[in-house]
Design a protein around this motif. Structure first.
Motif, mmCIF file in Angstrom:
data_model
loop_
_atom_site.group_PDB
_atom_site.id
_atom_site.type_symbol
_atom_site.label_atom_id
_atom_site.label_comp_id
_atom_site.label_asym_id
_atom_site.label_seq_id
_atom_site.Cartn_x
_atom_site.Cartn_y
_atom_site.Cartn_z
ATOM 1 N N LEU A 9 51.374 57.219 37.921
ATOM 2 C CA LEU A 9 50.456 57.420 36.189
ATOM 3 C C LEU A 9 49.057 56.680 36.830
ATOM 4 O O LEU A 9 49.046 55.470 36.912
ATOM 5 C CB LEU A 9 51.070 56.703 35.318
ATOM 6 N N ASP A 10 48.020 57.455 36.721
ATOM 7 C CA ASP A 10 46.797 57.240 36.997
ATOM 8 C C ASP A 10 45.907 56.962 35.791
ATOM 9 O O ASP A 10 45.591 58.296 35.214
ATOM 10 C CB ASP A 10 46.067 57.937 38.252
ATOM 11 N N LEU A 11 45.611 56.000 35.281
ATOM 12 C CA LEU A 11 44.824 55.934 34.231
ATOM 13 C C LEU A 11 43.653 56.270 33.832
ATOM 14 O O LEU A 11 43.171 56.832 32.967
ATOM 15 C CB LEU A 11 44.843 54.345 33.527
ATOM 16 N N ARG A 58 47.814 55.591 24.990
ATOM 17 C CA ARG A 58 48.622 54.368 24.828
ATOM 18 C C ARG A 58 49.093 54.126 23.339
ATOM 19 O O ARG A 58 50.389 53.818 23.166
ATOM 20 C CB ARG A 58 47.970 53.213 25.555
ATOM 21 N N LEU A 72 51.550 52.000 38.381
ATOM 22 C CA LEU A 72 50.414 52.386 37.535
ATOM 23 C C LEU A 72 49.359 52.044 38.446
ATOM 24 O O LEU A 72 49.140 51.269 39.100
ATOM 25 C CB LEU A 72 50.556 51.164 36.465
ATOM 26 N N GLY A 74 44.814 52.530 38.470
ATOM 27 C CA GLY A 74 43.724 52.720 37.657
ATOM 28 C C GLY A 74 42.545 52.196 38.280
ATOM 29 O O GLY A 74 42.534 51.243 38.992
ATOM 30 N N PRO A 132 45.093 48.408 32.287
ATOM 31 C CA PRO A 132 46.405 48.597 32.896
ATOM 32 C C PRO A 132 47.167 47.510 32.497
ATOM 33 O O PRO A 132 48.529 47.566 32.458
ATOM 34 C CB PRO A 132 45.950 48.201 34.427
ATOM 35 N N TRP A 135 49.188 48.734 29.374
ATOM 36 C CA TRP A 135 50.102 49.537 29.514
ATOM 37 C C TRP A 135 51.250 49.031 30.132
ATOM 38 O O TRP A 135 52.389 49.413 29.874
ATOM 39 C CB TRP A 135 49.482 50.686 30.580
ATOM 40 N N LEU A 136 51.273 48.047 30.987
ATOM 41 C CA LEU A 136 52.305 47.292 31.827
ATOM 42 C C LEU A 136 53.184 46.686 30.394
ATOM 43 O O LEU A 136 54.186 46.865 30.546
ATOM 44 C CB LEU A 136 51.684 46.198 32.671
ATOM 45 N N ARG A 139 54.998 49.217 28.294
ATOM 46 C CA ARG A 139 56.138 49.766 29.003
ATOM 47 C C ARG A 139 57.212 49.027 28.868
ATOM 48 O O ARG A 139 58.263 49.331 28.496
ATOM 49 C CB ARG A 139 55.502 50.264 30.410
ATOM 50 N N TYR A 147 56.181 48.318 35.380
ATOM 51 C CA TYR A 147 56.174 49.034 36.439
ATOM 52 C C TYR A 147 56.195 48.366 37.694
ATOM 53 O O TYR A 147 56.255 47.007 37.886
ATOM 54 C CB TYR A 147 54.467 49.431 36.662
ATOM 55 N N ILE A 150 51.495 47.861 40.887
ATOM 56 C CA ILE A 150 50.183 48.420 40.072
ATOM 57 C C ILE A 150 49.416 48.101 41.222
ATOM 58 O O ILE A 150 49.301 47.141 42.181
ATOM 59 C CB ILE A 150 50.228 46.952 39.142
#
Length: 423
Positions: A9-11, A58, A72, A74, A132, A135-136, A139, A147, A150
């Motif tokens: 997944l690229d933010l 998010r 992940l 970004g 990032p 998001w970590l 999740r 993830y 990263i």
């Protein structure tokens, strides 16, 4: 390794630099991208995309990201890191300290609304550096599955922020326990990219994800370009003389960096040319518009047998000289090839120079992903990435319907277009 062990997944996906790299490594990917034009390119390229704001996705659309996307990546926009640059004012340095303190506060309570209030007092773009980490943590809270890896990249001034990420991630415990490579600024010409571009890279791996080694940054396989070296400095010397630089290289050294001519020649069979134009000749000189203060005499020059200057969103302003005569500018596909995109990559929408300049070079990203995920590179990474298979009209429409909510237009799910322009 098991097939499709990783999904990325690229933010901040841009027009697809990292996705292109993942494709050539056989790794599925999905990107979240704010800019409408970059999304149009992504749809035509066949890249899975959500057209949205990373923070809003998010908060409101997290469930749309499949649970099995376990890597992940970004690169928050460059402007976010102005506070980290040298020579900045005391107020900007203080903002950087506040940003790092907020990163630590997130670990204790990633949903704390007070954090967003404090972020609102800073440059709005600065908050993106925390995404990032947010998001970590989300999740892990949603699925109990952090993830597995990263990967973060940005301009060199982002290095202090990546070092803070390393300190924070290595302080976590349990399922969130990570090992991190020491962040460094890498020179992309060391990895076969025909331009002098530098990126700050951060790699982390979850300890319980069963990787076979300690994470390390990729090792360069080409020589760095040093414009101060005697055989590389004489930009005004005849091209024939410049071409003799190979004689100065020690055979025990790594391979010489790749030149603009070498890259454009390799991409040549796949580069489209506008009516009335042809491929660039072997010998040309690029005159940069950067750092000149408007004085043409101060503009830097590079021979076609050297790497390009850093390809930015202003690449179309650089002048190409052939026999000391103005030969025009790089086309978008040529500029893309200097970024190591395939020659026939389907650039779409407007602001294409900006799209090209904002992207991470796919060849460089292949080396970073390969090192981060312990995935072997193709036998010849350069040769393998020269050609792209664009999406069919039906596939592009399907991707746009998924990314925007409609097969041929943006919807209320997408960022307002005036905001996209401002961004």
């Amino acid at each position: 390794m098991p097939e499709q062990r990783f999904k990325i997944l690229d933010l901040f996906a841009g027009p697809g630099g990292l996705d292109v790299a993942a494709h050539f490594l056989g790794i599925p990917s999905m990107g979240i991208e704010w800019d409408r034009n970059a999304c149009l390119t992504r749809y035509q390229a066949g890249l899975d995309t959500i057209h949205g704001d990373v923070s809003k996705v998010r908060r409101e659309r997290f469930s749309e990201i499949p649970e099995d996307f376990n890597v992940l990546a970004g690169g928050p926009p460059c402007q976010s890191f102005s506070v980290a640059g040298k020579g900045r004012g005391r107020g900007q340095i203080e903002d950087l300290r506040k940003l790092m303190n907020l990163m630590k506060a997130l670990v204790n309570d990633h949903e704390n609304p007070e954090i967003d209030k404090e972020l609102g007092k800073l440059d709005p773009r600065a908050a993106l550096v925390l995404e990032p980490l947010r998001w970590l943590l989300k999740r892990n809270a949603e699925y109990g599955k952090p993830y597995d890896a990263i990967i973060l990249e940005q301009v060199p001034t982002a290095l202090p922020v990546w070092q803070e990420y390393k300190e924070i991630l290595e302080s976590l415990t349990g399922e969130l326990e990570y090992e991190c490579a020491e962040p460094h600024v890498l020179r992309t010409e060391r990895y076969g990219v025909p331009q002098t571009r530098q990126r700050a890279i951060f790699i982390a791996r979850r300890k319980k994800a069963d990787f076979g080694s300690v994470p390390e940054l990729p090792k360069g396989i080409f020589r760095s370009f040093d414009p101060r070296a005697p055989y590389e400095r004489s930009v005004d010397a005849p091209v024939q003389e410049q071409m003799q630089f190979d004689a100065h290289l020690d055979s025990a050294e790594p391979e010489p960096w790749r030149s603009m001519h070498t890259a454009l020649k390799a991409a040549g069979p796949f580069l489209p040319h506008a009516e009335g134009t042809t491929a660039l000749p072997e010998n040309f000189v690029v005159v940069s518009n950067y750092g000149s203060g408007g004085d043409p005499k101060k503009r830097g020059r590079r021979s076609s047998h050297f790497p390009a200057f850093t390809v930015t969103g202003k690449v179309s302003r650089n002048v190409i000289l052939v026999d000391d005569k103005d030969h025009g500018r790089f086309s978008i596909p040529e500029a893309g090839a200097l970024q190591t995109f395939p020659g026939n990559y389907p650039w779409s929408g407007n602001d294409r120079s900006q799209q090209v300049g904002n992207a991470v070079p796919p060849l460089f990203a292949m080396h970073v992903l390969g090192a981060a995920l312990e995935v072997p590179l193709p036998e010849d990474p350069i040769e393998s990435a020269l050609k792209w298979e664009p999406a069919s009209e039906e596939r592009a429409a399907e991707l746009r319907e998924r990314g925007c909510g409609d097969e041929d237009r943006c919807t209320d799910l997408c960022p307002p277009q005036d905001e996209v322009t401002k961004k």
